[in-house]
Enzyme design. Sequence first.
Site, short mmCIF file in Angstrom:
data_model
loop_
_atom_site.label_atom_id
_atom_site.label_comp_id
_atom_site.label_asym_id
_atom_site.label_seq_id
_atom_site.Cartn_x
_atom_site.Cartn_y
_atom_site.Cartn_z
N ARG A 222 0.82 -1.21 0.00
CA ARG A 222 0.00 0.00 0.00
C ARG A 222 0.86 1.27 0.00
O ARG A 222 0.47 2.29 -0.58
CB ARG A 222 -0.94 0.00 1.21
CG ARG A 222 -2.14 -0.90 1.03
CD ARG A 222 -3.09 -0.83 2.21
NE ARG A 222 -4.32 -1.56 1.95
CZ ARG A 222 -5.28 -1.78 2.83
NH1 ARG A 222 -5.14 -1.32 4.07
NH2 ARG A 222 -6.37 -2.45 2.51
N LYS B 288 -16.16 -16.99 6.55
CA LYS B 288 -17.57 -16.97 6.92
C LYS B 288 -18.50 -16.51 5.80
O LYS B 288 -18.21 -15.54 5.11
CB LYS B 288 -17.76 -16.06 8.14
CG LYS B 288 -17.07 -16.58 9.40
CD LYS B 288 -17.37 -15.66 10.58
CE LYS B 288 -16.73 -16.19 11.86
NZ LYS B 288 -17.03 -15.32 13.02
N GLY C 280 -7.37 -8.16 1.41
CA GLY C 280 -6.08 -8.29 2.07
C GLY C 280 -5.44 -9.65 1.94
O GLY C 280 -4.26 -9.77 1.59
N GLY D 60 -12.46 -4.27 2.36
CA GLY D 60 -13.90 -4.03 2.49
C GLY D 60 -14.46 -3.19 1.36
O GLY D 60 -15.57 -3.45 0.87
#
Length: 413
Positions: free
Chosen positions: A38, A200, A357, A380
């Site tokens: 990044r 999940k 990520g 996200g």
Amino acid sequence: MVVKFPKLEDLDLAGKTVLVRCDLNVPMKGGKVTDNNRIVRLLPTLQYLIKKRCRIVLLSHFDRPGGKFVPSMSLAPLVDAVSEVLGGKTVHFGVDCIGAAARDAVNKLKPGEILLLENLRFHPEEDSGDEPFSRELASLGDVYINDAFSASHRAHASITGIPRYLPFAAGRLMQQELEALHTMFSSAKSPMTAIIGGSKVSTKLALLESLIDKVDNLIIGGAMANTFLSVQGYAVGQSLVEPKLKSTAKRILTIAKRKNCKIILPVDVIVGMSLQPNQPTAMADIDCIPPEQMALDIGNQTLEAIFECLAHSKTVIWNGPVGAFETRPFDVSSLMIAREIARLTQAGKLKSIAGGGDTVAALSLSGLSESFSYLSTAGGAFLEWLEGKTLPGVAVLLSAKSSRVHKIASGNG
């Protein structure tokens, strides 16, 4: 259609104090950066501003300190990492992002110098998008640059608040993200395949439902696949399953069948007693998972099915590893898929885009970051973009009118 938003060239930047919202929320271990991707991708914006003799003020968050000072979440250790990427150029540090300490640090800056201010999230007003806090941040500069696509799914003060008070534009990384994602999705060729992994279903439920309408093939891997296998009647041993989402998983499978979206789930898996590195493992068909063991990666037959699917795809989107990537040897399948997508991409047989990520880490580890058509730094934000959601920070940029850009370019913003 070309996506339009203000860019660096639209601003009168010479000699200005420029606030750059970046994302320095990078992996750290023992006070050292373990993945500087990044930071490296922030370099084009910084180089442009340095050439313009700007006074550069970097704003970033780090982790989730909950609106209070947490020493382990200070941005101070990032000073050396940013300096290293800039070839050893001095980077100053401000012990706060607002108040007298921040103002004094900014006022001491000389043209072409860089200042990194302390973690924005040490103040609860950042997360709440507080107006006075936004105004105080804005008072530190003349111009605002958003170069943090990965944080632009948050309506935080430094993302949507500052642009209310200053001329603004996208930085080079933000520009690259927006143009690449828009191009990929506006001109995507079929068959289109999505690979979605992770632990999940609950964290990617909206994404799965959205992709059913967009892709021809949906490959589900990682621990989230266990819930889908359980719904189909397979005993998955000690594998992670979300019982409350079994009905949701069943509904997703039903909708996918109705909309002719092919769902590819594991047919065999690598099993182990626990998520520990270098432990004894075995391969098992999904109807033969030992009751005392857990599925931790996909097996060879599943890999072959995925490779077959990729061979007939024209566009691939990837988010999330298909195994417990952070622990060896359960990273093997994700790395093999990465190599196959990279090979097909470099051969000109498909367009590939990856983000998140863990996915970025997998590609960095395998040395394949440059072999995909595009690699997003966002987690996200990338997910919400895939879901079709409006990202608050991006909405600010896209809402900028041409007249406003003209005023900014003229120095009258």
